[in-house]
Motif scaffolding. Sequence first.
Motif, short mmCIF file in Angstrom:
data_model
loop_
_atom_site.label_atom_id
_atom_site.label_comp_id
_atom_site.label_asym_id
_atom_site.label_seq_id
_atom_site.Cartn_x
_atom_site.Cartn_y
_atom_site.Cartn_z
N MET A 1 52.47 52.75 38.26
CA MET A 1 51.44 51.88 37.72
C MET A 1 50.72 51.18 38.88
SD MET A 1 51.91 48.56 35.34
CE MET A 1 51.04 48.79 33.84
N LYS A 2 49.40 51.23 38.83
CA LYS A 2 48.61 50.62 39.90
C LYS A 2 48.37 49.15 39.62
CE LYS A 2 46.07 54.46 41.83
NZ LYS A 2 44.75 55.00 42.12
N ASN A 3 48.46 48.40 40.65
CA ASN A 3 48.15 46.98 40.65
C ASN A 3 46.63 46.82 40.77
OD1 ASN A 3 48.25 44.21 41.28
ND2 ASN A 3 48.76 44.62 43.42
N VAL A 4 46.02 45.93 40.00
CA VAL A 4 44.58 45.69 40.07
C VAL A 4 44.34 44.41 40.87
CG1 VAL A 4 42.47 45.22 38.78
CG2 VAL A 4 44.15 46.84 37.88
N ILE A 5 43.55 44.55 41.93
CA ILE A 5 43.20 43.42 42.78
C ILE A 5 41.73 43.10 42.54
CG2 ILE A 5 42.95 42.63 45.16
CD1 ILE A 5 45.24 44.58 45.87
N LYS A 6 41.45 41.86 42.19
CA LYS A 6 40.07 41.44 41.93
C LYS A 6 39.42 40.97 43.23
CE LYS A 6 41.04 40.19 37.21
NZ LYS A 6 40.17 40.87 36.33
N ALA A 7 38.20 41.45 43.46
CA ALA A 7 37.42 41.06 44.63
C ALA A 7 36.06 40.56 44.15
CB ALA A 7 37.25 42.24 45.58
N ILE A 8 35.57 39.51 44.79
CA ILE A 8 34.30 38.88 44.41
C ILE A 8 33.23 39.22 45.45
CG2 ILE A 8 33.13 36.72 43.86
CD1 ILE A 8 35.50 37.37 41.99
N ILE A 9 32.09 39.70 44.96
CA ILE A 9 30.95 40.03 45.82
C ILE A 9 29.96 38.88 45.78
CG2 ILE A 9 29.03 41.62 46.21
CD1 ILE A 9 30.68 43.72 44.61
N GLU A 10 29.57 38.42 46.95
CA GLU A 10 28.56 37.38 47.07
C GLU A 10 27.44 37.89 47.97
OE1 GLU A 10 30.85 34.20 48.86
OE2 GLU A 10 31.24 33.32 46.90
N LYS A 11 26.24 37.36 47.76
CA LYS A 11 25.14 37.66 48.65
C LYS A 11 24.57 36.33 49.12
CE LYS A 11 20.93 40.33 49.27
NZ LYS A 11 19.89 41.14 48.63
N GLY A 12 24.59 36.13 50.41
CA GLY A 12 24.17 34.85 50.97
C GLY A 12 22.66 34.72 51.09
N GLN A 13 22.24 33.50 51.40
CA GLN A 13 20.81 33.23 51.60
C GLN A 13 20.24 34.08 52.74
OE1 GLN A 13 19.02 31.56 49.60
NE2 GLN A 13 20.47 30.31 48.47
N ASP A 14 21.12 34.44 53.69
CA ASP A 14 20.68 35.24 54.83
C ASP A 14 20.54 36.73 54.49
OD1 ASP A 14 23.34 35.96 54.52
OD2 ASP A 14 23.95 35.33 56.54
N GLY A 15 20.88 37.10 53.24
CA GLY A 15 20.75 38.48 52.81
C GLY A 15 22.01 39.31 53.04
N PHE A 16 22.99 38.76 53.74
CA PHE A 16 24.23 39.50 54.00
C PHE A 16 25.18 39.39 52.81
CE2 PHE A 16 22.56 39.47 58.16
CZ PHE A 16 23.20 40.46 58.87
N TYR A 17 26.00 40.40 52.65
CA TYR A 17 27.00 40.43 51.59
C TYR A 17 28.35 40.03 52.15
CZ TYR A 17 23.74 42.97 48.64
OH TYR A 17 22.66 43.33 47.89
N PRO A 63 50.49 41.99 46.91
CA PRO A 63 49.71 42.87 46.02
C PRO A 63 49.28 44.19 46.68
CG PRO A 63 48.86 40.62 45.91
CD PRO A 63 49.86 40.68 47.04
N LEU A 64 49.34 44.24 48.01
CA LEU A 64 48.90 45.44 48.73
C LEU A 64 50.05 46.41 49.03
CD1 LEU A 64 46.66 43.67 51.40
CD2 LEU A 64 45.92 44.72 49.25
N LYS A 65 51.27 46.00 48.74
CA LYS A 65 52.44 46.80 49.13
C LYS A 65 52.48 48.14 48.39
CE LYS A 65 57.33 46.59 50.01
NZ LYS A 65 58.54 45.77 50.03
N ASN A 66 52.20 48.14 47.13
CA ASN A 66 52.25 49.37 46.33
C ASN A 66 50.83 49.85 46.03
OD1 ASN A 66 55.15 49.37 46.10
ND2 ASN A 66 54.90 47.60 44.76
N LYS A 67 50.72 50.89 45.25
CA LYS A 67 49.40 51.42 44.91
C LYS A 67 48.59 50.35 44.19
CE LYS A 67 50.64 56.24 44.69
NZ LYS A 67 50.42 57.50 44.02
N TYR A 68 47.31 50.33 44.49
CA TYR A 68 46.43 49.33 43.89
C TYR A 68 45.02 49.90 43.76
CZ TYR A 68 44.78 48.76 48.64
OH TYR A 68 44.26 49.01 49.89
N THR A 69 44.26 49.26 42.91
CA THR A 69 42.84 49.53 42.81
C THR A 69 42.12 48.18 42.97
OG1 THR A 69 42.82 49.29 40.40
CG2 THR A 69 43.05 51.51 41.27
N ILE A 70 40.92 48.23 43.47
CA ILE A 70 40.15 47.02 43.64
C ILE A 70 39.08 46.98 42.55
CG2 ILE A 70 38.61 45.70 45.14
CD1 ILE A 70 40.00 47.01 47.52
#
Length: 136
Positions: A1-17, A63-70
């Motif tokens: 069973m894969k562990n699900v890791i949540k990641a948050i995407i932001e975009k700054g005022q400078d245009g970088f992610y 959370p990274l030790k076993n299989k995971y999805t982001i």
Amino acid sequence: MKNVIKAIIEKGQDGFYSIYIPSIAGLYGAGETEEEAKNALNDAIDMAREHAEEVGAWDDYAPLKNKYTIEYSYDLSGFFKTFDVFDVSALASRIGINSSLMRRYKSGKTRASQSQKTIIAKGIHNLATQLSAVSF
């Protein structure tokens, strides 16, 4: 069973992610494009896994030790900066949210509650459904 890791995407005022994992302090990626930021995050994850393996301590990186999805998601401000085709005032009116409040969400000056995020996401998904049915 894969562990699900949540990641948050932001975009700054400078245009970088930037992308970060709230459940694992210090793991993030950044770049000029969303793809570059994702690649940088994957590099950071690889280095964290190598370090944990070398020292034999997975405490901070369990959370990274076993299989995971982001699972990626946007912060609300980052979404509107990335998909800048939206007139947020018109969108707010369409989904029944105060347009001034929606503009504050877009700018990042105000954080939306989870219930507000749900309303906005449903409104955008409904709009996407309607747009996908358009033909000319």
